[in-house]
Design a protein around this motif. Structure first.
Motif, PDB file in Angstrom:
ATOM      1  N   MET A   1      43.256 -28.401 -81.030  1.00 51.31           N
ATOM      2  CA  MET A   1      43.508 -28.372 -79.595  1.00 51.31           C
ATOM      3  C   MET A   1      42.753 -27.216 -78.945  1.00 51.31           C
ATOM      4  N   ASN A   2      42.332 -27.427 -77.731  1.00 52.11           N
ATOM      5  CA  ASN A   2      41.623 -26.386 -77.001  1.00 52.11           C
ATOM      6  C   ASN A   2      42.633 -25.467 -76.336  1.00 52.11           C
ATOM      7  N   ARG A   3      42.654 -24.198 -76.738  1.00 54.60           N
ATOM      8  CA  ARG A   3      43.604 -23.255 -76.155  1.00 54.60           C
ATOM      9  C   ARG A   3      42.954 -22.434 -75.050  1.00 54.60           C
ATOM     10  N   GLY A   4      41.747 -22.799 -74.656  1.00 58.16           N
ATOM     11  CA  GLY A   4      41.029 -21.997 -73.681  1.00 58.16           C
ATOM     12  C   GLY A   4      41.257 -22.404 -72.244  1.00 58.16           C
ATOM     13  N   TYR A   5      42.329 -23.164 -71.953  1.00 53.54           N
ATOM     14  CA  TYR A   5      42.584 -23.596 -70.585  1.00 53.54           C
ATOM     15  C   TYR A   5      43.561 -22.640 -69.909  1.00 53.54           C
ATOM     16  N   ALA A   6      43.182 -22.189 -68.713  1.00 59.42           N
ATOM     17  CA  ALA A   6      43.981 -21.197 -67.997  1.00 59.42           C
ATOM     18  C   ALA A   6      44.440 -21.749 -66.658  1.00 59.42           C
ATOM     19  N   GLY A   7      45.540 -21.193 -66.164  1.00 60.82           N
ATOM     20  CA  GLY A   7      46.058 -21.614 -64.868  1.00 60.82           C
ATOM     21  C   GLY A   7      47.356 -20.892 -64.561  1.00 60.82           C
ATOM     22  N   PHE A   8      47.918 -21.175 -63.390  1.00 60.12           N
ATOM     23  CA  PHE A   8      49.157 -20.532 -62.966  1.00 60.12           C
ATOM     24  C   PHE A   8      50.374 -21.358 -63.379  1.00 60.12           C
ATOM     25  N   PRO A 108      62.791 -31.264 -77.175  1.00 65.49           N
ATOM     26  CA  PRO A 108      62.806 -32.718 -76.950  1.00 65.49           C
ATOM     27  C   PRO A 108      61.403 -33.317 -76.847  1.00 65.49           C
ATOM     28  N   VAL A 109      60.396 -32.457 -76.746  1.00 69.93           N
ATOM     29  CA  VAL A 109      59.003 -32.915 -76.678  1.00 69.93           C
ATOM     30  C   VAL A 109      58.209 -32.225 -77.776  1.00 69.93           C
ATOM     31  N   SER A 110      57.057 -32.797 -78.104  1.00 67.11           N
ATOM     32  CA  SER A 110      56.230 -32.204 -79.157  1.00 67.11           C
ATOM     33  C   SER A 110      55.329 -31.113 -78.590  1.00 67.11           C
ATOM     34  N   LEU A 111      54.903 -30.222 -79.464  1.00 69.91           N
ATOM     35  CA  LEU A 111      53.998 -29.146 -79.057  1.00 69.91           C
ATOM     36  C   LEU A 111      52.683 -29.714 -78.532  1.00 69.91           C
ATOM     37  N   ASN A 112      52.142 -30.685 -79.241  1.00 69.37           N
ATOM     38  CA  ASN A 112      50.851 -31.246 -78.843  1.00 69.37           C
ATOM     39  C   ASN A 112      50.906 -31.926 -77.478  1.00 69.37           C
ATOM     40  N   SER A 113      52.023 -32.577 -77.170  1.00 67.99           N
ATOM     41  CA  SER A 113      52.137 -33.243 -75.870  1.00 67.99           C
ATOM     42  C   SER A 113      52.180 -32.219 -74.737  1.00 67.99           C
ATOM     43  N   VAL A 114      52.825 -31.078 -74.974  1.00 66.05           N
ATOM     44  CA  VAL A 114      52.878 -30.017 -73.961  1.00 66.05           C
ATOM     45  C   VAL A 114      51.487 -29.420 -73.751  1.00 66.05           C
ATOM     46  N   ILE A 115      50.776 -29.207 -74.851  1.00 68.36           N
ATOM     47  CA  ILE A 115      49.418 -28.663 -74.754  1.00 68.36           C
ATOM     48  C   ILE A 115      48.505 -29.636 -74.015  1.00 68.36           C
ATOM     49  N   GLU A 116      48.624 -30.930 -74.326  1.00 70.27           N
ATOM     50  CA  GLU A 116      47.814 -31.946 -73.650  1.00 70.27           C
ATOM     51  C   GLU A 116      48.114 -31.967 -72.155  1.00 70.27           C
ATOM     52  N   HIS A 117      49.381 -31.817 -71.810  1.00 73.33           N
ATOM     53  CA  HIS A 117      49.767 -31.802 -70.400  1.00 73.33           C
ATOM     54  C   HIS A 117      49.101 -30.637 -69.668  1.00 73.33           C
ATOM     55  N   TRP A 118      49.059 -29.488 -70.324  1.00 71.88           N
ATOM     56  CA  TRP A 118      48.437 -28.299 -69.724  1.00 71.88           C
ATOM     57  C   TRP A 118      46.927 -28.492 -69.562  1.00 71.88           C
ATOM     58  N   ILE A 119      46.289 -29.026 -70.584  1.00 70.22           N
ATOM     59  CA  ILE A 119      44.837 -29.221 -70.546  1.00 70.22           C
ATOM     60  C   ILE A 119      44.443 -30.221 -69.465  1.00 70.22           C
ATOM     61  N   ASN A 120      45.231 -31.289 -69.324  1.00 68.62           N
ATOM     62  CA  ASN A 120      44.889 -32.353 -68.378  1.00 68.62           C
ATOM     63  C   ASN A 120      45.391 -32.090 -66.963  1.00 68.62           C
ATOM     64  N   SER A 121      46.081 -30.991 -66.767  1.00 71.61           N
ATOM     65  CA  SER A 121      46.608 -30.676 -65.441  1.00 71.61           C
ATOM     66  C   SER A 121      45.480 -30.345 -64.464  1.00 71.61           C
ATOM     67  N   ASP A 122      45.676 -30.711 -63.199  1.00 66.59           N
ATOM     68  CA  ASP A 122      44.690 -30.391 -62.160  1.00 66.59           C
ATOM     69  C   ASP A 122      44.690 -28.907 -61.822  1.00 66.59           C
ATOM     70  N   ASN A 123      45.710 -28.191 -62.283  1.00 72.00           N
ATOM     71  CA  ASN A 123      45.842 -26.770 -61.948  1.00 72.00           C
ATOM     72  C   ASN A 123      45.251 -25.849 -63.010  1.00 72.00           C
ATOM     73  N   THR A 124      44.624 -26.423 -64.030  1.00 74.00           N
ATOM     74  CA  THR A 124      44.049 -25.591 -65.088  1.00 74.00           C
ATOM     75  C   THR A 124      42.551 -25.839 -65.203  1.00 74.00           C
ATOM     76  N   SER A 125      41.882 -24.881 -65.805  1.00 71.72           N
ATOM     77  CA  SER A 125      40.448 -25.004 -66.062  1.00 71.72           C
ATOM     78  C   SER A 125      40.122 -24.202 -67.306  1.00 71.72           C
ATOM     79  N   ILE A 126      38.938 -24.449 -67.878  1.00 69.64           N
ATOM     80  CA  ILE A 126      38.545 -23.710 -69.076  1.00 69.64           C
ATOM     81  C   ILE A 126      38.447 -22.232 -68.738  1.00 69.64           C
ATOM     82  N   HIS A 127      39.161 -21.419 -69.491  1.00 72.64           N
ATOM     83  CA  HIS A 127      39.240 -19.993 -69.191  1.00 72.64           C
ATOM     84  C   HIS A 127      37.954 -19.277 -69.576  1.00 72.64           C
TER      85      HIS A 127
END
Length: 311
Positions: A1-8, A108-127
């Motif tokens: 997983m790409n951990r380089g996505y940043a956002g508020f 109740p949710v998986s780690l990977n699904s939370v990470i995917e949600h963060w990466i695909n969010s419109d509020n994040t970008s590659i840090h």
């Protein structure tokens, strides 16, 4: 997983998907947390840990640092956390992907699904490296004690024959400085060869222009002049060769009717192409007349040469 996505997230600027995943975990269990709100000095360097936890009285109880799966980064972070734990009497803990997977077993949710949600969010970008208030070191300053320790450490490096000293000397050499505040190579004032503006340059430099724009404009001018000169020479040589060829083939020229020009001058145009790389009749005509007048005028010119006994 790409951990380089940043956002508020909840007013805090998180720099990775792992940090976001840990914050989501804390919120799921209603655990109060703060992010990068306190700094520490660790071995003379400023350190700003990720998550901080305070008791009801505002006393710091625990620090959690989030790191990628890079082993070197993890080891360095552990050293800093151990130092803080001893010096400041605070509980410290480090989380990476493996530790996050462990705590997410109760989610109740998986780690990977939370990470995917963060990466695909419109509020994040590659840090990437950020400036201003989003930079973790924004507004931070060394204490006087730390500055003193840094100075003493630097003196030791300069007084010894160490690889660090060699690197510092090399860096100063590349920057044009023999030592701080002193210019290694003498400078002089010059005037731009194009716009005549004044500029300062090292005496050993071959620079003749004040900027890239002037240098580029000068290069274009020189190239244009060279092209014009080359074209003029080629045109002159083509005309001279046409006169020579007409002289050698005067009978053919005089007997050629104006409705059979191509067959007559084809050997001429082939030879011109072989010698000068020109096969366009417009260019050949321009070489003779200064402008394109066509095949008939060229043949008329050649017949006139023969009639006047030039050839």
């Amino acid at each position: 997983m790409n951990r380089g996505y940043a956002g508020f997230y909840k007013g805090f600027y998180l720099r990775s998907s792992y940090e976001y995943a840990y914050a989501v975990y804390l919120d799921q269990f209603n655990i109060s947390w703060s992010f990068e709100t306190q700094i520490f000095e660790v071995n003379g360097k400023i350190y700003k840990p990720d998550f901080l936890f305070y008791d009801k009285n505002g006393k710091l109880e625990k620090i959690v640092e989030i790191k990628s799966r890079n082993k070197k980064e993890i080891e360095l972070a552990k050293e800093k956390l151990n130092y803080i734990a001893v010096q400041y009497q605070v509980t410290t803990e480090l989380f990476s992907y493996k530790e996050l997977l462990k705590i997410y077993e109760d989610m109740p949710v998986s780690l990977n699904s939370v990470i995917e949600h963060w990466i695909n969010s419109d509020n994040t970008s590659i840090h990437k490296g950020v400036s201003g208030s989003l930079n973790a070191h924004y507004g931070l300053k060394h204490s006087e004690e730390t500055k003193k320790r840094i100075g003493e450490h630097t003196k030791k490096l300069w007084n010894g024959d160490t690889p660090a000293k060699k690197k510092m000397i090399e860096g100063l050499r590349k920057s044009g400085l023999s030592q701080k505040g002193k210019i290694k190579t003498e400078r002089e004032k010059r005037y731009c060869a194009l716009c005549y503006d004044e500029f300062i340059v090292m005496v050993t430099s071959k620079q003749s222009y004040c900027c890239q724009h002037c240098s580029g404009q000068s290069a274009i001018r020189i190239a244009t002049e060279a092209y014009v000169e080359s074209r003029t020479t080629v045109h002159r040589n083509i005309k001279q060769y046409i006169i020579y060829w007409t002289n050698e083939n005067s009978e053919i020229v005089l007997l050629t009717p104006f409705n059979k020009i191509n067959s007559t001058i084809k050997p001429l145009t082939d030879e011109i192409y072989s010698r000068f790389g020109v096969k366009d009749m417009r260019v050949i005509s321009k070489a003779v007349f200064g402008e394109d007048k066509g095949r008939k005028e060229l043949l008329r010119f050649m017949k006139k040469l023969c009639s006047e006994n030039v050839c």
